[in-house]
Scaffold this active site. Structure first.
Site, PDB file in Angstrom:
ATOM      1  N   CYS A   7      41.324  43.784  28.982  1.00 26.86           N
ATOM      2  CA  CYS A   7      42.529  42.965  28.877  1.00 26.86           C
ATOM      3  C   CYS A   7      42.358  41.920  27.780  1.00 26.86           C
ATOM      4  CB  CYS A   7      42.835  42.294  30.202  1.00 26.86           C
ATOM      5  SG  CYS A   7      44.332  41.284  30.140  1.00 26.86           S
ATOM      6  N   CYS A  18      45.008  37.638  36.592  1.00 23.33           N
ATOM      7  CA  CYS A  18      44.040  38.562  37.201  1.00 23.33           C
ATOM      8  C   CYS A  18      42.667  37.898  37.167  1.00 23.33           C
ATOM      9  CB  CYS A  18      44.032  39.890  36.470  1.00 23.33           C
ATOM     10  SG  CYS A  18      45.566  40.823  36.624  1.00 23.33           S
ATOM     11  N   CYS A  91      50.803  44.305  29.448  1.00 24.62           N
ATOM     12  CA  CYS A  91      49.965  44.042  30.624  1.00 24.62           C
ATOM     13  C   CYS A  91      49.574  45.354  31.297  1.00 24.62           C
ATOM     14  CB  CYS A  91      50.714  43.145  31.607  1.00 24.62           C
ATOM     15  SG  CYS A  91      49.848  42.880  33.149  1.00 24.62           S
ATOM     16  N   ASN A 313      55.260  41.830  60.426  1.00 22.64           N
ATOM     17  CA  ASN A 313      54.857  41.813  59.020  1.00 22.64           C
ATOM     18  C   ASN A 313      55.426  40.544  58.384  1.00 22.64           C
ATOM     19  OD1 ASN A 313      53.901  42.591  56.477  1.00 22.64           O
ATOM     20  ND2 ASN A 313      55.766  43.737  56.016  1.00 22.64           N
ATOM     21  N   CYS A 340      49.514  39.390  54.834  1.00 23.73           N
ATOM     22  CA  CYS A 340      49.103  39.175  53.449  1.00 23.73           C
ATOM     23  C   CYS A 340      48.280  37.903  53.316  1.00 23.73           C
ATOM     24  CB  CYS A 340      50.314  39.134  52.522  1.00 23.73           C
ATOM     25  SG  CYS A 340      51.483  37.798  52.890  1.00 23.73           S
TER      26      CYS A 340
END
Length: 382
Positions: A7, A18, A91, A313, A340
């Site tokens: 990258c 990232c 990207c 969820n 998450c």
């Protein structure tokens, strides 16, 4: 050994989203597994299933692009610390079809003459472009603008947009007149189509412009398949899917419900509920969906209507004290909790001591970041 993507943006310090991209993928995953095990010590090692890997590149099905630069020379990517746009059109985590579309979107925006929104000066028109890719290759495009004038320009220019991006089947404009650190406003104007069909095998989910869907399609398939496998092992007679969104868990688990299917999804977004109902009808699945707050719905339901299995969820904050307390005393027998945020999951489980973990799995939904999805199967022990 899995080769990491090279990258140039990260190496040049232009984008650090990232944060783990220089860490080998097996190490990224093992660190996420260790974090979940430390936060969830009540899960025996034998109950952790092998983690689902998310990929190294070409895995993200959604791009939320900041429009920067100036009229006629736009950038599509993120904002720098100075508020100026940083172009990230190449990207590598985006699926290739999204990367292919971004230069065409940039050229289209430049041709419209719309001025990118200048955050420090609080002026300009076009704030974001959201791009979502379906497995079929179809795209949904959303332009987030400041004023009605930009909406009129984009509506008039729609034929030129479709010439440049013919795979677009849904196009909308979202109005965000305020200077806020958010990605969209409340008002959405459809210019083309109504929903993007996410084909996931036997079930297709329909996404409207403001619908939520997991950002990694392959991992989302694995997530739904795992929940369906846990449901199939028990063959419950009733399921509630709370925070159901467009119905992913309910629709994938419905086939495993024993006898006359009683599957109910609850979601606060009325448009998501409409999408779930459409998916159920097209698939011939006898599932019901209602628009309501998940906690309020559960607390207001008679105990006699409590299902055998509850799927939750929730967003990052978790299900919270009220719903945790309701589940602690409810006569349900199983819970599938997809999270998450393992920290909020740990807090919610601590508030439900009558439930024991019978299975757990990590899903690397967000490679190269510290974010993850973890799902646990709970059974009542008391």
């Amino acid at each position: 050994m899995v080769t990491l993507p090279h990258c140039a943006y990260f190496e040049a310090g232009r984008c650090r989203s990232c944060v783990l991209i220089e860490t080998p993928c097996p190490t990224q995953l093992s660190d996420k597994e260790r974090r979940c095990r430390e936060l969830l010590p009540q899960v025996p090692e034998s109950l952790w299933l092998p983690s689902v890997q998310g990929g190294t590149a070409d895995f993200r099905n959604k791009a939320k692009l900041v429009v920067g630069g100036r009229a006629g020379a736009v950038t599509l990517g993120i904002l720098g610390r100075d508020g100026a746009g940083i172009d990230l059109r190449d990207c590598l985590i985006q699926e290739p079809a999204i990367r292919h579309a971004i230069p065409h979107l940039a050229a289209f925006i430049e041709a419209t003459g719309l001025e990118p929104y200048d955050v420090p000066r609080r002026r300009g028109e076009l704030k974001f472009v959201h791009v979502t890719l379906a497995p079929s290759g179809d795209l949904m495009l959303r332009f987030v603008t400041r004023t009605e004038q930009a909406l009129h320009v984009l509506r008039k220019a729609l034929p030129r947009l479709l010439e440049r991006v013919p795979s677009a089947v849904v196009v909308s404009v979202n109005l965000l007149p305020e200077h806020k650190a958010v990605l969209e406003g409340e008002r959405e104007e459809l210019l083309l189509g109504s929903s993007l069909e996410m084909g996931l095998g036997d079930v297709s989910l329909h996404l409207r412009p403001q619908s939520f869907f997991q950002t990694n399609t392959a991992v989302a398939r694995a997530l739904y398949a795992q929940a369906a496998a846990w449901v199939a092992a028990e063959r419950p007679d009733t399921i509630w899917d709370l925070y159901c969104g467009v119905g992913g868990f309910a629709l994938h688990c419905a086939a495993a419900v024993h006898g006359a299917p009683r599957v109910l999804g609850v979601e606060i977004s009325a448009s998501a509920v409409e999408s779930a109902r459409r998916s159920a009808t097209e698939a011939g699945i006898a599932a019901e969906f209602i628009a309501a707050d998940a906690t309020a719905f559960a607390l207001g339901s008679p105990a006699a209507e409590t299902p055998h299995t509850v799927i939750v969820n929730p967003p990052r904050r978790g299900i919270g004290a009220e719903l945790s307390a309701w589940l602690e005393r409810a006569p349900a027998q199983r819970i599938i909790y997809s999270s998450c945020n393992p920290e909020s999951l740990a807090a919610d489980l601590a508030a439900m001591p009558s439930w024991g973990v019978r299975g757990a799995r990590v899903f690397d939904m967000f490679p190269h970041t510290r974010h993850l999805e973890v799902m646990v199967l709970l059974e009542r022990t008391v």
